[in-house]
Enzyme design. Structure first.
Site, mmCIF file in Angstrom:
data_model
loop_
_atom_site.group_PDB
_atom_site.id
_atom_site.type_symbol
_atom_site.label_atom_id
_atom_site.label_comp_id
_atom_site.label_asym_id
_atom_site.label_seq_id
_atom_site.Cartn_x
_atom_site.Cartn_y
_atom_site.Cartn_z
ATOM 1 N N ASN A 151 0.823 -1.207 0.000
ATOM 2 C CA ASN A 151 0.000 0.000 0.000
ATOM 3 C C ASN A 151 0.856 1.256 0.000
ATOM 4 O O ASN A 151 1.966 1.236 0.522
ATOM 5 C CB ASN A 151 -0.899 0.004 1.242
ATOM 6 C CG ASN A 151 -1.974 -1.049 1.169
ATOM 7 O OD1 ASN A 151 -2.502 -1.336 0.106
ATOM 8 N ND2 ASN A 151 -2.303 -1.634 2.311
ATOM 9 N N CYS A 173 -5.484 -7.398 -2.867
ATOM 10 C CA CYS A 173 -5.997 -6.917 -1.583
ATOM 11 C C CYS A 173 -7.077 -7.866 -1.093
ATOM 12 O O CYS A 173 -7.883 -8.360 -1.882
ATOM 13 C CB CYS A 173 -6.566 -5.506 -1.731
ATOM 14 S SG CYS A 173 -7.240 -4.821 -0.198
ATOM 15 N N HIS A 174 -7.141 -8.088 0.213
ATOM 16 C CA HIS A 174 -8.095 -9.060 0.759
ATOM 17 C C HIS A 174 -9.312 -8.407 1.399
ATOM 18 O O HIS A 174 -10.116 -9.086 2.043
ATOM 19 C CB HIS A 174 -7.398 -9.977 1.770
ATOM 20 C CG HIS A 174 -6.820 -9.253 2.949
ATOM 21 N ND1 HIS A 174 -5.831 -9.793 3.723
ATOM 22 C CD2 HIS A 174 -7.088 -8.042 3.484
ATOM 23 C CE1 HIS A 174 -5.507 -8.953 4.693
ATOM 24 N NE2 HIS A 174 -6.273 -7.896 4.577
ATOM 25 N N HIS A 210 -9.524 -0.253 -1.389
ATOM 26 C CA HIS A 210 -9.973 0.144 -0.057
ATOM 27 C C HIS A 210 -11.243 0.995 -0.086
ATOM 28 O O HIS A 210 -11.720 1.416 0.978
ATOM 29 C CB HIS A 210 -8.867 0.866 0.723
ATOM 30 C CG HIS A 210 -7.757 -0.045 1.124
ATOM 31 N ND1 HIS A 210 -6.487 0.417 1.446
ATOM 32 C CD2 HIS A 210 -7.697 -1.399 1.248
ATOM 33 C CE1 HIS A 210 -5.708 -0.616 1.759
ATOM 34 N NE2 HIS A 210 -6.436 -1.725 1.646
#
Length: 461
Positions: A151, A173-174, A210
């Site tokens: 990130n 990304c999880h 995000h």
């Protein structure tokens, strides 16, 4: 049955987090024969992780992976099939400045690694580092598949494409997994017991990293949107988590949330939010969630906690490397091994990833780094058409995406004079007066000056 050989170069191979998840996943897998080269500027950390990898190999369910710590990046990359990039841009002391300085100006940040003042300055430190890694990949492993775990995801994935346009890269990304876990919980709660896992849940993902949303949810042929809407109606005001947080556990205190931001955004915008509350809140004006974060059920994660957690992880890693404890060949929630298997032709796999927009999201410029589903197969990483965000969400997302793209371009072209106006335009900075915003920018430049070009320091002064 013969196993499929794969050479993985892990850049940031001294990792205390993601590297161990990869080791556990490889130990759990029964189809790959992996050789993992660990490169880190802290070579001793890479050597420690190689010893830990050998311990995971001892409990492998399939052919044990092999791990090798290498002293230079060229050696790590030579002949690699897959490259994993997982680095910490700067130190936690730098991240503390990213959070603490804006707080003195009245700007609260729950994470500080993606948007807002913290995300902006983390990007300034990171872009030159990640761009050089992309050039190294160009020089030593141009045909390798590359997964970025670092990130700020959107900015750094864009920087790698800028440095090496032909790179075969996706950003991983999880966060969307959190929504899929919720949907699986709903189904299992209805069934009265465990019938499905989050891996059975399919979603159509739209957004930027995000700040992700879904407009379709399926589970074994069932449309789960009505059930999810009822779930939100039931828990929207009180919040929900799969278990009660442990008040004695700092990780629960600082990382667990009650999905109230997620639920509220669903009610406001009309489609479910997928990322965690701590990330979602930072994309919105501070008065929406951050000012009253405790009421919304999430915390501002202090960097002091991250430092304590790092020290604790180092102790556990040292013990594991020394032969204490027993590593577990348990599958994590991460998708990387499944993605690798798809690229190697061992089945097809769909997951949400960050890629340049090639039409998968309508209404955002081509080339913008967006997060949607993609198909992993022997044909490569193929983005899937996701559609268009609702108008209100489109406006918010387009604003952040444009700033992230412009920030990447400004650093890559050394256009330092463009940076303050970009910094000033972030929703968390907008409420400040021009003078306060400039003072904040200058102070943050000075605090991280050892990572920044002299030209930028002169421009800020």
């Amino acid at each position: 049955m013969s196993k499929r050989a794969v050479t993985i170069a892990y850049i940031g191979g001294g990792s205390l987090n993601w590297a161990f998840r990869l080791m556990a996943d490889l130990a759990h897998d029964t189809t790959l024969a992996a050789h993992v080269r660990l490169y880190d500027i802290d070579h001793a950390a890479a050597e420690r992780n190689a010893r830990i990898g050998a311990r995971f190999a001892e409990v492998s369910k399939g052919q044990p992976a092999t791990y090798q710590a290498v002293p230079d990046i060229a050696q790590a990359l030579a002949g690699a099939d897959v490259v994993v990039v997982s680095i910490l841009p700067g130190q936690f002391d730098d991240m503390a400045q990213d959070v603490d300085i804006p707080a003195r100006f009245g700007i609260l940040q729950s994470v500080g690694d993606t948007v807002g003042p913290g995300g902006f300055f983390r990007a300034l430190r990171s872009i030159p580092m990640i761009a050089q890694i992309a050039r190294d990949i160009r020089d030593h492993a141009p045909e390798a598949w590359v997964c970025n775990l670092t990130n700020p995801m959107s900015v750094l994935t864009g920087a790698m494409y800028s440095a090496f346009p032909e790179i075969k890269l996706w950003g991983e990304c999880h966060e969307v997994t959190k929504l899929r876990h919720q949907v699986a919980w709903i189904a299992n709660n209805e069934a009265g017991g465990p019938q499905v896992s989050h891996r059975d849940v399919i979603v159509n993902v739209l957004g930027i990293n995000h700040f992700t949303f879904v407009d379709a949810i399926g589970l074994k042929g069932r449309d789960m949107l009505p059930a999810y809407q009822e779930f939100v109606n039931q828990h929207g005001n009180s919040g929900w988590s799969s278990r009660e947080p442990d008040p004695e556990d700092d990780h629960d205190t600082y990382f667990m949330d009650r999905s109230r931001v997620k639920f509220d955004l669903y009610r406001r915008i009309g489609i479910p939010a997928a990322a965690g509350d701590r990330h979602l809140a930072e994309f919105m004006p501070q008065g929406d969630y951050l000012d009253t974060h405790a009421d919304w059920g999430f915390a501002l994660t202090p960097v002091a906690y991250r430092m304590r957690d790092r020290d604790s992880k180092r102790e556990r890693a040292a013990a594991l490397a020394a032969g204490q404890g027993t590593p577990q060949a348990e599958r994590s929630d991460e998708a990387l091994v499944d993605q690798i298997k798809g690229l190697l032709g061992l089945g097809h796999f769909v997951s949400n990833v960050n890629l340049p927009n090639r039409g998968q999201i309508d209404g955002l410029p081509h080339g913008t780094i967006v997060e949607t589903n993609a198909l992993f197969s022997s044909l490569g990483v193929t983005p899937l058409v996701a559609g268009r965000l609702p108008d209100a969400l489109q406006t918010i997302t387009a604003d952040h995406a444009a700033r992230q793209t412009a920030l990447t371009q400004a650093v890559m072209t050394a256009s330092w004079g463009d940076l303050f106006d970009l910094f000033r335009s972030d929703p968390l900075v907008v409420p400040l007066s021009d003078a306060c915003a400039k003072d904040l920018f200058v102070e943050m430049v000075q605090a991280t000056a050892h990572h920044l070009p002299e030209e930028l320091q002169r421009e800020a002064a």
